[in-house]
Design a protein around this motif. Structure first.
Motif, PDB file in Angstrom:
ATOM      1  N   PRO A   5      34.099  37.638  47.629  1.00 15.34           N
ATOM      2  CA  PRO A   5      33.732  36.899  46.108  1.00 15.34           C
ATOM      3  C   PRO A   5      32.434  35.976  46.135  1.00 15.34           C
ATOM      4  CG  PRO A   5      36.149  36.656  46.690  1.00 15.34           C
ATOM      5  CD  PRO A   5      35.383  37.227  47.826  1.00 15.34           C
ATOM      6  N   ARG A  48      29.090  36.771  43.940  1.00 14.40           N
ATOM      7  CA  ARG A  48      28.389  35.622  42.970  1.00 14.40           C
ATOM      8  C   ARG A  48      26.979  35.710  43.423  1.00 14.40           C
ATOM      9  NH1 ARG A  48      33.493  33.001  44.049  1.00 14.40           N
ATOM     10  NH2 ARG A  48      32.567  32.124  45.815  1.00 14.40           N
ATOM     11  N   LEU A  95      30.992  38.714  39.426  1.00 16.71           N
ATOM     12  CA  LEU A  95      32.251  37.868  39.263  1.00 16.71           C
ATOM     13  C   LEU A  95      33.012  37.720  40.589  1.00 16.71           C
ATOM     14  CD1 LEU A  95      33.648  39.120  35.922  1.00 16.71           C
ATOM     15  CD2 LEU A  95      32.105  37.097  36.378  1.00 16.71           C
ATOM     16  N   TRP A 135      36.247  36.910  40.558  1.00 17.54           N
ATOM     17  CA  TRP A 135      37.562  36.859  40.146  1.00 17.54           C
ATOM     18  C   TRP A 135      38.478  37.596  41.161  1.00 17.54           C
ATOM     19  CZ3 TRP A 135      36.695  37.816  34.204  1.00 17.54           C
ATOM     20  CH2 TRP A 135      35.979  36.480  33.620  1.00 17.54           C
ATOM     21  N   PRO A 136      39.865  37.256  41.293  1.00 21.77           N
ATOM     22  CA  PRO A 136      40.911  37.847  41.869  1.00 21.77           C
ATOM     23  C   PRO A 136      41.118  39.421  41.398  1.00 21.77           C
ATOM     24  CG  PRO A 136      41.464  35.652  41.753  1.00 21.77           C
ATOM     25  CD  PRO A 136      40.078  35.929  40.863  1.00 21.77           C
ATOM     26  N   THR A 137      40.904  39.568  39.979  1.00 21.89           N
ATOM     27  CA  THR A 137      41.030  40.692  39.306  1.00 21.89           C
ATOM     28  C   THR A 137      40.248  41.878  39.890  1.00 21.89           C
ATOM     29  OG1 THR A 137      39.669  39.974  37.445  1.00 21.89           O
ATOM     30  CG2 THR A 137      42.021  39.902  37.357  1.00 21.89           C
ATOM     31  N   THR A 138      39.066  41.348  40.296  1.00 21.92           N
ATOM     32  CA  THR A 138      38.015  42.075  40.804  1.00 21.92           C
ATOM     33  C   THR A 138      38.286  42.783  42.245  1.00 21.92           C
ATOM     34  OG1 THR A 138      36.161  40.880  39.589  1.00 21.92           O
ATOM     35  CG2 THR A 138      35.586  42.588  41.374  1.00 21.92           C
ATOM     36  N   ASP A 139      39.068  41.948  42.976  1.00 21.48           N
ATOM     37  CA  ASP A 139      39.539  42.509  44.324  1.00 21.48           C
ATOM     38  C   ASP A 139      40.952  43.295  44.120  1.00 21.48           C
ATOM     39  OD1 ASP A 139      37.991  40.864  45.915  1.00 21.48           O
ATOM     40  OD2 ASP A 139      38.807  39.110  45.248  1.00 21.48           O
TER      41      ASP A 139
END
Length: 285
Positions: free
Chosen positions: A227, A231, A236, A238-242
């Motif tokens: 992350p 950045r 982003l 965000w955990p949703t990206t992971d």
């Protein structure tokens, strides 16, 4: 004929590097390496990757394959050639104007750590199961690769915890530069070589489904970055990206496995791996 090189069939290294998905790990490592201003300046000022990106990729892949699967003599020959090449190269830090050698230990260490961590992270997030002990063993085994490029193994992170601490310590030195941005753009939208066929075919590869497929692969490589690295690229954390990246990389691994399963056995492994397996069988006989 029985020389299995640096690692051998019982190593975590051979277990990990039989995974075709590690090609994407190599791409991830390049995005990560480009965040180090001096490292990316050294590449930009010495490498012909813009004029011959696919040739450079082929040479880099061949070196990695030799280190993993080559005989002791092949490994020493390849690494000696690489050290001699690097010893001749210098670059200028665009921020300070300072001239530096590209084989400085700090730069070699950054390239080594980002490469092995990217291979490991990509494989495990794609679904390869490794125990915590195997993860640490992989990092420890790769100290041999670090030594080949001129590093003192005692100065190189050799466990998952040490790699995490290394990243934490080096983050203040990282950031976006012009070289970083240009390299990332090049990695995301590489040119189609003239040698790939007539102009009409190259245009189709540039604008057609192949290009969109590659963009998806490059996007997955970027999404697999830590992350904090995303950045730095302006993305982003965000955990949703992971979560999305994990789904994508697992799907790609499944697709590769399905396609390879339809091919004759001799086409499923690289020639280097096939030769190494043959030598291992001779050693076990």
């Amino acid at each position: 004929m029985s020389d299995v090189g640096l690692f051998g069939p019982d190593s975590v290294t051979w277990k990990l590097h039989r995974e075709p998905i590690l090609m994407l790990g190599g791409l991830r490592s390049l995005y990560l390496q480009a965040l180090h201003p001096r490292a990316v300046a050294g590449v930009a000022q010495n490498s012909g990757y813009r004029a011959d990106p696919w040739g450079r990729l082929s040479r880099t892949s061949a070196y990695v394959a030799t280190v993993i699967y080559g005989s002791t003599a092949e490994v020493e020959q390849a690494s000696s050639r690489l050290r001699r090449l690097h010893a001749k190269m210098t670059a200028v830090d665009p921020r300070t104007g300072e001239t530096f050698r590209i084989d400085e230990p700090d730069l070699l260490r950054w390239v080594h750590v980002t490469e092995v961590e990217s291979f490991l992270t990509t494989a495990t997030r794609a679904g390869l199961r490794l125990t915590p002990d195997e993860v640490d063993r992989y990092y420890t085994e790769q100290l041999k690769a670090a030594e080949l490029v001129g590093l003192d193994p005692a100065t190189v992170p050799s466990t998952a915890a040490e790699v995490a601490a290394y990243y934490e310590d080096i983050r203040p030195e990282l950031g976006m530069t012009r070289d970083t941005a240009e390299t990332a753009l090049f990695l995301t939208v590489p040119p189609v070589p003239d040698t790939w066929g007539p102009r009409a075919l190259r245009l189709g590869l540039t604008l057609g489904p192949t290009r969109w497929a590659y963009l998806g692969i490059a996007g997955t490589a970027v999404a697999l970055l830590p992350p904090w690295a995303r950045r730095l690229y302006g993305g982003l954390g965000w955990p949703t990206t992971d979560m999305t990246a994990d789904l994508s990389i697992r799907g790609l691994r499944l697709l590769l496995s399905t396609v390879l399963a339809t091919l004759p056995r001799r086409y499923r492994d690289s020639s280097m791996r096939q030769a190494a397996l043959a030598r291992a069988q001779t050693a076990a006989a």
